[in-house]
Design a protein around this motif. Structure first.
Motif, PDB file in Angstrom:
ATOM      1  N   UNK A 152       0.824  -1.021  -0.170  1.00  0.00           N
ATOM      2  CA  UNK A 152       0.105   0.103  -0.055  1.00  0.00           C
ATOM      3  C   UNK A 152       0.936   1.272   0.153  1.00  0.00           C
ATOM      4  N   UNK A 153       0.623   2.019  -1.091  1.00  0.00           N
ATOM      5  CA  UNK A 153       1.396   3.448  -0.916  1.00  0.00           C
ATOM      6  C   UNK A 153       2.951   3.192  -1.238  1.00  0.00           C
ATOM      7  N   UNK A 154       3.168   2.136  -1.640  1.00  0.00           N
ATOM      8  CA  UNK A 154       4.675   1.777  -1.871  1.00  0.00           C
ATOM      9  C   UNK A 154       5.507   1.611  -0.849  1.00  0.00           C
ATOM     10  N   UNK A 155       4.847   1.526   0.530  1.00  0.00           N
ATOM     11  CA  UNK A 155       5.532   1.554   1.929  1.00  0.00           C
ATOM     12  C   UNK A 155       5.179   0.532   2.614  1.00  0.00           C
ATOM     13  N   UNK A 156       3.697   0.038   2.516  1.00  0.00           N
ATOM     14  CA  UNK A 156       3.235  -0.848   3.797  1.00  0.00           C
ATOM     15  C   UNK A 156       2.976  -2.180   3.060  1.00  0.00           C
ATOM     16  N   UNK A 157       3.864  -3.095   3.597  1.00  0.00           N
ATOM     17  CA  UNK A 157       3.662  -4.622   3.136  1.00  0.00           C
ATOM     18  C   UNK A 157       2.610  -5.172   3.729  1.00  0.00           C
ATOM     19  N   UNK A 158       1.555  -5.682   2.803  1.00  0.00           N
ATOM     20  CA  UNK A 158       0.160  -6.409   3.506  1.00  0.00           C
ATOM     21  C   UNK A 158       0.862  -7.675   4.071  1.00  0.00           C
ATOM     22  N   UNK A 173      -3.682   7.303  14.329  1.00  0.00           N
ATOM     23  CA  UNK A 173      -3.620   7.248  12.942  1.00  0.00           C
ATOM     24  C   UNK A 173      -2.574   7.924  12.466  1.00  0.00           C
ATOM     25  N   UNK A 174      -1.679   7.168  11.533  1.00  0.00           N
ATOM     26  CA  UNK A 174      -0.360   7.608  11.337  1.00  0.00           C
ATOM     27  C   UNK A 174      -0.311   8.073   9.783  1.00  0.00           C
ATOM     28  N   UNK A 175      -1.186   7.631   8.786  1.00  0.00           N
ATOM     29  CA  UNK A 175      -1.151   7.895   7.595  1.00  0.00           C
ATOM     30  C   UNK A 175      -2.483   7.594   6.869  1.00  0.00           C
ATOM     31  N   UNK A 176      -2.743   8.349   5.842  1.00  0.00           N
ATOM     32  CA  UNK A 176      -3.803   8.236   5.138  1.00  0.00           C
ATOM     33  C   UNK A 176      -3.351   8.185   3.496  1.00  0.00           C
ATOM     34  N   UNK A 177      -3.672   7.136   2.919  1.00  0.00           N
ATOM     35  CA  UNK A 177      -3.243   6.930   1.369  1.00  0.00           C
ATOM     36  C   UNK A 177      -4.539   6.598   0.345  1.00  0.00           C
ATOM     37  N   UNK A 211      -5.904  -4.595   7.645  1.00  0.00           N
ATOM     38  CA  UNK A 211      -4.932  -5.721   7.343  1.00  0.00           C
ATOM     39  C   UNK A 211      -3.545  -5.448   8.319  1.00  0.00           C
ATOM     40  N   UNK A 212      -3.040  -6.379   8.770  1.00  0.00           N
ATOM     41  CA  UNK A 212      -1.404  -6.046   9.605  1.00  0.00           C
ATOM     42  C   UNK A 212      -0.620  -5.834   8.346  1.00  0.00           C
ATOM     43  N   UNK A 213       0.149  -4.839   8.630  1.00  0.00           N
ATOM     44  CA  UNK A 213       1.137  -4.489   7.486  1.00  0.00           C
ATOM     45  C   UNK A 213       2.573  -4.276   8.299  1.00  0.00           C
ATOM     46  N   UNK A 214       3.467  -4.290   7.600  1.00  0.00           N
ATOM     47  CA  UNK A 214       4.889  -3.964   7.855  1.00  0.00           C
ATOM     48  C   UNK A 214       5.090  -2.546   7.025  1.00  0.00           C
ATOM     49  N   UNK A 215       5.669  -1.740   7.900  1.00  0.00           N
ATOM     50  CA  UNK A 215       6.046  -0.420   7.583  1.00  0.00           C
ATOM     51  C   UNK A 215       7.712  -0.494   7.212  1.00  0.00           C
ATOM     52  N   UNK A 216       7.815  -0.532   5.697  1.00  0.00           N
ATOM     53  CA  UNK A 216       9.076  -0.679   5.436  1.00  0.00           C
ATOM     54  C   UNK A 216      10.131   0.544   5.960  1.00  0.00           C
TER      55      UNK A 216
END
Length: 252
Positions: free
Chosen positions: A6-12, A73-77, A25-30
């Motif tokens: 998501x947004x080229x940054x958050x790996x689902x 809330x950290x970000x909105x994409x 979804x649980x994501x990893x913030x690269x």
């Protein structure tokens, strides 16, 4: 199916929740190397591009709210027809899951959870923000019964009104206050009423009103009836009564 990133940054990684407003979804913030939760909005019946733009604006506004009992809330994409809300990840169960799996909460435990949520809502109200969808499914309970209210910037963000022009109920009617059920503008008092209804469900093990398939019929029922009397709330009962009191009925 969600995208891989998501947004080229958050790996689902995996789905961790699903509700009326979208999947989570649980994501990893690269970039920052941490786990986050991403909630997908959009693609639901009745939504349009202006609705999603409003969701994005409200999400960014809500990101300024920082409180230990509010999910940050950290970000909105914005991608295509979806808005992704990137939030703090709290290993937890919703209050509705907790009562479903363990049964009704004791009055003391419900009061502990409720006090934390009340603190979070008070901080939001001080900033002029009304949640508008307080319910057991939006209360997260983690280790040590740490409680946080989630979904600021999401609740009813597709429309300011209680009902859309098509008649779709955009919030959660079961926890609407009588004022909201009548179509009035949401105020902090409506959050207080909904928190009272949430505590009612926590100690009673059931929602305050009989379930109805027709949402409009449920709104009429709420608008025309006094709040139900808690039976298992013990010393918490007077608090719940006052929270669910209305100008028409007054405290009992």
């Amino acid at each position: 199916m969600p995208p891989e990133t998501i947004g080229g940054r958050y790996e689902v990684q995996r789905e961790i929740g699903r509700g009326g407003m979208g999947a989570v979804y649980l994501c990893h913030d690269r970039l920052l190397g941490r786990e986050v939760a991403a909630k997908q909005l959009g693609g639901l019946p009745g939504e349009s591009t202006p609705h999603l733009a409003r969701a994005l604006r409200e999400a960014r506004t809500s990101a300024a709210l920082s409180h230990p009992n509010v999910v940050s809330i950290y970000d909105a994409v914005e991608e295509g027809r979806h808005v992704w809300l990137v939030m703090e990840y709290l290993p937890s169960r919703t209050l509705s899951q907790l009562t479903r799996e363990e049964g009704p909460l004791t009055p003391a435990r419900a009061a502990h959870v409720g006090a934390q949520i009340a603190d979070g809502l008070a901080a939001a109200h001080d900033r002029g923000t009304v949640h508008r969808d307080v319910k057991p499914g939006n209360v997260l309970v983690g280790d040590g019964d740490l409680a946080k209210i989630s979904d600021f910037g999401i609740a009813r963000s597709v429309d300011d009104e209680t009902l859309t022009q098509t008649g779709m109920v955009t919030g959660t009617p079961m926890y609407f206050s009588p004022q909201l059920a009548r179509g009035l503008t949401a105020t902090p008092a409506d959050d207080v009423w909904a928190l009272g209804a949430t505590l009612y469900s926590a100690v009673e093990g059931e929602a305050p009103w009989p379930s109805q398939e027709n949402s409009l019929a449920l709104l009429v029922h709420i608008a025309e009836h006094a709040a139900p009397e808690p039976r298992q709330a013990g010393p918490l009962a007077p608090v719940i009564r006052r929270m669910m009191a209305t100008p028409r009925t007054g405290p009992r």
